[in-house]
Design an enzyme around this catalytic site. Sequence first.
Site, PDB file in Angstrom:
ATOM      1  N   LYS A 139      44.677  27.132  36.717  1.00  0.00           N
ATOM      2  CA  LYS A 139      45.756  27.845  36.022  1.00  0.00           C
ATOM      3  C   LYS A 139      46.953  26.924  35.702  1.00  0.00           C
ATOM      4  O   LYS A 139      46.888  26.176  34.751  1.00  0.00           O
ATOM      5  CB  LYS A 139      46.122  29.112  36.779  1.00  0.00           C
ATOM      6  CG  LYS A 139      44.875  30.032  36.853  1.00  0.00           C
ATOM      7  CD  LYS A 139      45.099  31.487  37.146  1.00  0.00           C
ATOM      8  CE  LYS A 139      43.810  32.255  36.835  1.00  0.00           C
ATOM      9  NZ  LYS A 139      43.128  32.802  37.985  1.00  0.00           N
ATOM     10  N   ASP A 154      42.039  28.773  48.333  1.00  0.00           N
ATOM     11  CA  ASP A 154      41.935  28.897  46.877  1.00  0.00           C
ATOM     12  C   ASP A 154      43.338  29.196  46.354  1.00  0.00           C
ATOM     13  O   ASP A 154      43.804  30.338  46.402  1.00  0.00           O
ATOM     14  CB  ASP A 154      40.938  30.006  46.506  1.00  0.00           C
ATOM     15  CG  ASP A 154      40.777  30.138  44.995  1.00  0.00           C
ATOM     16  OD1 ASP A 154      41.496  29.435  44.256  1.00  0.00           O
ATOM     17  OD2 ASP A 154      39.925  30.942  44.558  1.00  0.00           O
ATOM     18  N   TYR A 214      39.325  36.990  44.755  1.00  0.00           N
ATOM     19  CA  TYR A 214      38.487  36.547  43.633  1.00  0.00           C
ATOM     20  C   TYR A 214      38.508  35.027  43.602  1.00  0.00           C
ATOM     21  O   TYR A 214      39.565  34.411  43.747  1.00  0.00           O
ATOM     22  CB  TYR A 214      39.029  37.100  42.313  1.00  0.00           C
ATOM     23  CG  TYR A 214      38.260  36.631  41.091  1.00  0.00           C
ATOM     24  CD1 TYR A 214      36.953  37.066  40.851  1.00  0.00           C
ATOM     25  CD2 TYR A 214      38.833  35.745  40.171  1.00  0.00           C
ATOM     26  CE1 TYR A 214      36.244  36.641  39.730  1.00  0.00           C
ATOM     27  CE2 TYR A 214      38.126  35.325  39.041  1.00  0.00           C
ATOM     28  CZ  TYR A 214      36.837  35.766  38.824  1.00  0.00           C
ATOM     29  OH  TYR A 214      36.133  35.349  37.719  1.00  0.00           O
TER      30      TYR A 214
HETATM   31  C1  LIG Z   1      41.521  32.737  38.154  1.00  0.00           C
HETATM   32  C2  LIG Z   1      41.014  32.429  39.499  1.00  0.00           C
HETATM   33  C3  LIG Z   1      39.834  31.693  39.698  1.00  0.00           C
HETATM   34  C4  LIG Z   1      38.913  31.345  38.576  1.00  0.00           C
HETATM   35  O1  LIG Z   1      39.506  30.498  37.655  1.00  0.00           O
HETATM   36  P1  LIG Z   1      38.890  30.434  36.160  1.00  0.00           P
HETATM   37  O2  LIG Z   1      39.660  29.318  35.547  1.00  0.00           O
HETATM   38  O3  LIG Z   1      39.153  31.771  35.549  1.00  0.00           O
HETATM   39  O4  LIG Z   1      37.449  30.144  36.294  1.00  0.00           O
HETATM   40  C5  LIG Z   1      39.500  31.315  40.985  1.00  0.00           C
HETATM   41  N1  LIG Z   1      40.268  31.651  42.025  1.00  0.00           N
HETATM   42  C6  LIG Z   1      41.405  32.367  41.879  1.00  0.00           C
HETATM   43  C7  LIG Z   1      42.233  32.680  43.078  1.00  0.00           C
HETATM   44  C8  LIG Z   1      41.794  32.794  40.620  1.00  0.00           C
HETATM   45  O5  LIG Z   1      42.876  33.563  40.483  1.00  0.00           O
END
Ligand SMILES: *Cc1c(COP(=O)(O)O)cnc(C)c1O
Length: 426
Positions: free
Chosen positions: A263, A235, A140
């Site tokens: 995060k 990511d 994701y």
């Molecule tokens: C949470 C998440 C996102 C998106 O971040 P948001 O702050 O919710 O937009 C993107 N990549 C990864 C791996 C994530 O866990």
Amino acid sequence: MSSTLWQRACAVMPGGVSSPVRAFRAVGGAPPIVRSAAGAELTDADGKRYVDLVGSWGPLILGHAHPAVIEAVTRAAREGLSFGATCEREIELAERVRARFPFADMVRFVSSGTEAVMSAVRLARGATGRARIVKFEGCYHGHSDSLLVRAGSGLATFGTADSAGVPEELARLTDVLPLDDEAAAERLFAERGREIAAVVIEPLPANAGLLVQRQAFLERLRALTRAAGALLVFDEVISGFRVAPGGMTQLTGITPDLVTLGKILGGGMPAAAYAGPAALMKQLAPDGPVYQAGTLSGNPVAMAAGIATLDVLAEPDAYPRLEALGAELERVLARELARAGAPGTIVRVGSILWLSLQAGAAPRAWGAVERAGAERYALLHRALLAEGIWLAPSAFEVAFLSLAHDEQHIERVRLAFGRALRASAR
Ligand SMILES: *Cc1c(COP(=O)(O)O)cnc(C)c1O
């Protein structure tokens, strides 16, 4: 109280929530409305307390309302909530990011992980002059159009929209590959490697269970992208600062072209970033032709929360402590599973744990994840919530520990988990 609030929430917000998974659709029941949180615990509107194993989905590695973070945020707020101009705290946080991800000379701050990955993809397209991107099934990367794409049918790697409102013309520019499969990646690169701007991957996929990848697979992606002139984007919105100060980039020793962070970076406030070598980052406006901007980007209060969080994490015992807590929770949960004779594995990397309810080895790809575990998980989730244990409301979401958890929290989780397993077996 909580149930009337939930009715009011549903009347004024779609599904009662600001983000879909919060609605508990995968596990059933109405989600408690949260009033406050401190340390490792949440309190709902009825005053019921929960041991929190979600941690706001990853940011709260110090626990809720950590004194150092609250102090930093309070001081920053008194000095002004937003300037719309560069401030000292941005420089300080960018320097801390660079110290932990040394390949990344420069950092661009944004407000969410979605924005970070969306912008990294634009930068990759701008820098390479290519349109196609590659992602992996089970990863994701936020909800931007190009990444809200799932695997198409059959052998085709062309993605298909994973949401209404994403044009198929755009989805087709995203190829979706299985994780843990060098051969599939090699075939795609042989066929159209020169059209690919970037391969985007969670080097520790943690959004569809915890699908730990082999080092050799990640290295193969590095080699394929480099040979084809495509960028590799790690990511690390979850894994950055979580599994090590420098995330999976540090643990694997593989240098991506760009890293996306979020995060933990905002310490519970909205902040995220993408970072990379100066030559690439200078392609961004105003230095270069790739446009990306944000009214609240680099927000001073969010920067303060991030700085305070990273500074607490820089204390020498922080990561050893997270590892010890994670190992202990893994050990006791695995023992309860074994005692109950229930199939399942605790998959863990540091303070990230996933309760996989399938028999056999832990899966490394989404295709190997059994969906049937979801029903058993829903029963467990309900029983644990009643016992005051707050787990993610989906079988395919991970649990996060924080420095605010202690042995007593783990013991509470163990006891409740044992009882919930026995109750759900009946
Ligand atoms: C949470 C998440 C996102 C998106 O971040 P948001 O702050 O919710 O937009 C993107 N990549 C990864 C791996 C994530 O866990």
